[in-house]
Design a protein around this motif. Structure first.
Motif, PDB file in Angstrom:
ATOM      1  N   ARG A   1      93.658  93.751  52.421  1.00  0.00           N
ATOM      2  CA  ARG A   1      93.048  93.335  50.892  1.00  0.00           C
ATOM      3  C   ARG A   1      92.713  94.816  50.144  1.00  0.00           C
ATOM      4  N   LEU A   2      91.807  95.376  50.884  1.00  0.00           N
ATOM      5  CA  LEU A   2      91.096  96.418  50.203  1.00  0.00           C
ATOM      6  C   LEU A   2      92.188  97.650  50.202  1.00  0.00           C
TER       7      LEU A   2
ATOM      8  N   TYR B   1      90.998  91.547  55.686  1.00  0.00           N
ATOM      9  CA  TYR B   1      90.317  92.122  54.361  1.00  0.00           C
ATOM     10  C   TYR B   1      90.472  93.478  54.412  1.00  0.00           C
TER      11      TYR B   1
ATOM     12  N   CYS C   1      95.239  91.601  41.527  1.00  0.00           N
ATOM     13  CA  CYS C   1      94.506  91.850  42.888  1.00  0.00           C
ATOM     14  C   CYS C   1      94.065  90.425  43.069  1.00  0.00           C
TER      15      CYS C   1
ATOM     16  N   TYR D   1      83.151  90.556  48.149  1.00  0.00           N
ATOM     17  CA  TYR D   1      83.726  91.624  48.438  1.00  0.00           C
ATOM     18  C   TYR D   1      85.242  91.466  48.094  1.00  0.00           C
ATOM     19  N   ASP D   2      85.648  90.559  47.764  1.00  0.00           N
ATOM     20  CA  ASP D   2      86.961  90.269  47.082  1.00  0.00           C
ATOM     21  C   ASP D   2      86.958  90.819  45.572  1.00  0.00           C
TER      22      ASP D   2
ATOM     23  N   ILE E   1      88.257  97.668  41.335  1.00  0.00           N
ATOM     24  CA  ILE E   1      88.767  98.936  41.377  1.00  0.00           C
ATOM     25  C   ILE E   1      89.710  99.187  40.561  1.00  0.00           C
TER      26      ILE E   1
ATOM     27  N   CYS F   1      94.070  97.089  47.103  1.00  0.00           N
ATOM     28  CA  CYS F   1      93.373  96.995  45.831  1.00  0.00           C
ATOM     29  C   CYS F   1      93.493  98.750  45.484  1.00  0.00           C
ATOM     30  N   ILE F   2      93.205  99.361  46.457  1.00  0.00           N
ATOM     31  CA  ILE F   2      92.966 100.929  46.257  1.00  0.00           C
ATOM     32  C   ILE F   2      94.676 101.419  46.000  1.00  0.00           C
TER      33      ILE F   2
ATOM     34  N   ALA G   1      86.557  94.675  45.421  1.00  0.00           N
ATOM     35  CA  ALA G   1      87.882  95.383  45.804  1.00  0.00           C
ATOM     36  C   ALA G   1      88.773  95.226  44.526  1.00  0.00           C
TER      37      ALA G   1
END
Length: 156
Positions: free
Chosen positions: A123-124, A120, A110, A80-81, A87, A127-128, A84
């Motif tokens: 983190r997301l 998490y 990122c 999942y890293d 992106i 990144c967004i 993200a």
């Protein structure tokens, strides 16, 4: 200005270790039961009496604390890293070569920050936000310098 960002990991491996890893250089300092261990021969190698301890690995394979034949995982990037982190790069594909360069730079930013953020959702979100910033920069550059992106300037 250079900042010395250090991430601290506390590990139990036949005793209490504390590993401080520099965000920028990856250099580690290692303490055992509150006492800092002297450096050994090699990068991130330390001596605990006559026993060799090391902080080894990469973010992609995992960063481990090694003591003799035993090792404990400190941090690692998970699937999942990777999702993200990609992106910003995907958003940048709309911006030609300039967007790709910005996207690749943000992609590595990122991946560099992810192991140091434990939550998490945060983190997301980071990144967004980076992806949104890349998109805004590309749109502004496209409006100011349309020829850079293969667009024709409108004379309206």
């Amino acid at each position: 200005m250079y900042y010395n960002y250090v991430v601290k990991y506390e590990i139990e491996l036949n005793g209490r270790f504390t590993a401080d890893i520099n965000f920028w250089s990856g250099k580690a300092n290692l303490s055992y039961e509150g006492m800092e261990l002297p450096e050994g021969e090699g990068k991130n190698t330390f001596m605990l009496g006559s026993e060799k301890c090391a902080v080894a690995g990469t973010l992609f394979s995992g960063v481990y604390l090694c003591r003799g034949d035993e090792k404990v995982l400190l941090t690692k990037l998970y699937w999942y890293d990777y999702v993200a982190g990609i992106i910003p790069f995907l958003i940048s594909l709309i911006g030609n070569i300039i967007g790709a360069v910005l996207g690749v730079a943000c992609f590595f930013v990122c991946y560099k920050i992810m192991p140091y953020i434990k939550n998490y959702a945060l983190r997301l979100a980071i990144c967004i936000l980076i992806a949104a910033a890349v998109f805004v920069v590309i749109m502004i550059l496209a409006m100011l310098f349309p020829s850079l992106f293969g667009l024709e300037a409108s004379n309206a």
